[in-house]
Design an enzyme around this catalytic site. Structure first.
Site, PDB file in Angstrom:
ATOM      1  CE  LYS A  53      -2.245  -0.349   0.882  1.00 58.70           C
ATOM      2  NZ  LYS A  53      -2.379  -0.604   2.317  1.00 58.70           N
ATOM      3  CE1 TYR A 289     -17.235 -19.897 -23.514  1.00 62.67           C
ATOM      4  CE2 TYR A 289     -16.682 -17.862 -22.366  1.00 62.67           C
ATOM      5  CZ  TYR A 289     -16.382 -18.831 -23.306  1.00 62.67           C
ATOM      6  OH  TYR A 289     -15.227 -18.724 -24.029  1.00 62.67           O
TER       7      TYR A 289
HETATM    8  C1  LIG Z   1      -3.102   0.287   2.877  1.00 60.17           C
HETATM    9  C2  LIG Z   1      -2.698   0.925   4.128  1.00 60.17           C
HETATM   10  C3  LIG Z   1      -3.244   2.153   4.500  1.00 60.17           C
HETATM   11  C4  LIG Z   1      -4.379   2.830   3.732  1.00 60.17           C
HETATM   12  O1  LIG Z   1      -5.596   2.194   4.032  1.00 60.17           O
HETATM   13  P1  LIG Z   1      -6.995   2.799   3.470  1.00 60.17           P
HETATM   14  O2  LIG Z   1      -8.011   1.915   4.068  1.00 60.17           O
HETATM   15  O3  LIG Z   1      -6.927   2.689   1.988  1.00 60.17           O
HETATM   16  O4  LIG Z   1      -7.065   4.193   3.942  1.00 60.17           O
HETATM   17  C5  LIG Z   1      -2.755   2.761   5.639  1.00 60.17           C
HETATM   18  N1  LIG Z   1      -1.792   2.173   6.379  1.00 60.17           N
HETATM   19  C6  LIG Z   1      -1.261   0.970   6.062  1.00 60.17           C
HETATM   20  C7  LIG Z   1      -0.218   0.376   6.940  1.00 60.17           C
HETATM   21  C8  LIG Z   1      -1.705   0.304   4.943  1.00 60.17           C
HETATM   22  O5  LIG Z   1      -1.183  -0.888   4.627  1.00 60.17           O
END
Ligand SMILES: *Cc1c(COP(=O)(O)O)cnc(C)c1O
Length: 394
Positions: A53, A289
């Protein structure tokens, strides 16, 4: 596939020696080693879902998906339907879990891209089934159970009934059952107790599904923290994200009689820039800045073409270093949208067009995250679209 990687590799070498102004280098060999380290820990018979993702946590979802598929990942995890579509267009064939709740207009696209959605309530089960009947197409789904995160997922006591509803839909197939842990990366005793409660709740719900005569499919719960700290959360599959990208979500407690060797992973991403100008500054002159930094003596300032629009958090102004020629130099003055400033001192060996590491092997994104009072996830996700991703060492 081989030629594809060879071309990527050539492009990587080319860009590496060209010192493109500001780029991220994605070390696919490190990703593979991290993947194999996770496999070695959990055991060969268990599966791995690679969360890709948010464009693979900023690393490039399609590249990470391809190498994961080759390495034997069972499936991938995305948050949006569009992320899933992008992977299918790129030729990814393994299952893609849609882990967040989409909206109703996106349902036809879920079928088109053959995604496997998490389902948490009976409204969504019905909506998916109506579309499945219309298309006469079977759709695999995973039942998501909320065991204490209070995000998506049905309540644990509703799980068996919802599983029953799914199996009654002739075009839906229950291929998995999942939960998500809220504090699995913490070694705080209260958080550990909390994770244990979540896992007990999950196990009970899965047992209730089985008792109702329903196969829960692939059972999975573990994120990165749980891969490191909670072997009893591994079930049939794990979903470690940040760990595969090379950051340890938690440290094993060395005093405990934990039966596993500490996991070693390497950060996959490096952010590099170039000294595009060196400017002589006189004692008393201020840089950037807001004039938050004034030279206490005559010095040389290197200008790097990287700023908060590239993903270098403005909040680390004055709190971070760039590595140039093996030496660390402090960032001074406000980080701008497109540029930042490094104090080289009066006698410097640094030269215009030298490479400057913003984060990488010497000081990685988790150290930068600490300086920015955040987590490495946010650092790598926020490397913006305009920063080229250069893929190394496949
Ligand atoms: C993002 C996510 C993960 C992975 O989480 P990490 O902390 O990066 O290991 C696992 N399961 C779900 C449902 C997620 O949304």
């Amino acid at each position: 596939m081989k030629i594809y990687y060879f071309l990527l590799y050539l492009a990587g070498i080319f860009c590496y020696y060209l010192h493109m102004r500001t780029s991220v280098f994605i070390h696919l060999d490190r990703f593979l080693r991290n993947f194999n380290a996770v496999k070695a820990r959990i055991g060969k018979e268990k599966r791995v879902c690679v969360p890709v993702k948010a464009d693979g946590y900023g690393h490039g979802a399609l590249q990470i998906a391809k190498i994961s598929e080759e390495a034997g990942a069972f499936c991938l995890g995305v948050a949006t339907v569009d992320e899933g579509i992008e992977l299918r267009k790129g030729g990814i064939n393994i299952p893609i879990l849609l882990m967040s709740q989409p909206d109703p207009q996106e349902i036809p696209e879920i079928f088109k891209a053959s995604l496997t959605p998490f389902v948490s309530d009976s409204w969504f089960v019905n909506a998916l089934n109506e579309q499945a009947v219309l298309l006469k197409t079977r759709l695999p789904v995973h039942l998501k159970i909320d065991t204490g995160m209070c995000r998506t997922g049905c309540r644990a006591e509703e799980a068996a009934a919802l599983a029953g509803q799914i199996t009654k839909c002739t075009f839906l197939e229950l291929t998995g059952t999942a939960t998500h842990l809220a504090a699995a990366d913490s070694t705080d005793l209260k958080d550990i107790a909390c994770t244990r409660t979540q896992l007990t709740c999950f196990r009970d719900a899965v047992n209730a599904i089985r008792t109702a005569g329903i196969d829960p499919g692939i059972v999975h719960a573990a994120n990165s923290g749980a891969v490191i700290l909670h072997p009893d959360s591994w079930f049939d599959m794990v979903r470690p994200g940040i760990l595969l990208y090379g950051y340890k979500a938690a440290q094993e407690n060395e005093n405990s009689n934990f039966p596993y060797e500490p996991l070693t992973v390497e950060p996959v991403m490096e952010l590099k820039s170039t000294v595009v100008m060196i400017k002589k500054i006189k004692k008393g002159e201020s840089v950037s800045y807001g004039r938050i930094w004034t030279a206490e003596e005559d010095t040389n300032i290197a200008i790097l073409p990287a700023g908060y629009a590239d993903g270098l958090p403005r909040i680390v102004s004055g709190k971070w270093q760039a590595i140039i020629g093996g030496n660390a130099y402090p960032l001074v003055g406000r980080i701008c949208m497109d540029q930042c400033f490094v104090n080289l001192g009066i006698n410097t060996t640094v030269r215009r067009w030298d490479e400057a590491e913003i984060f990488g092997s010497s000081h990685d994104a988790s150290a930068l995250a600490e300086a920015a009072n955040t987590i490495p996830y946010e650092i790598t996700c926020n490397i913006s679209k305009r920063v080229p991703r250069i893929y190394m060492n496949k």
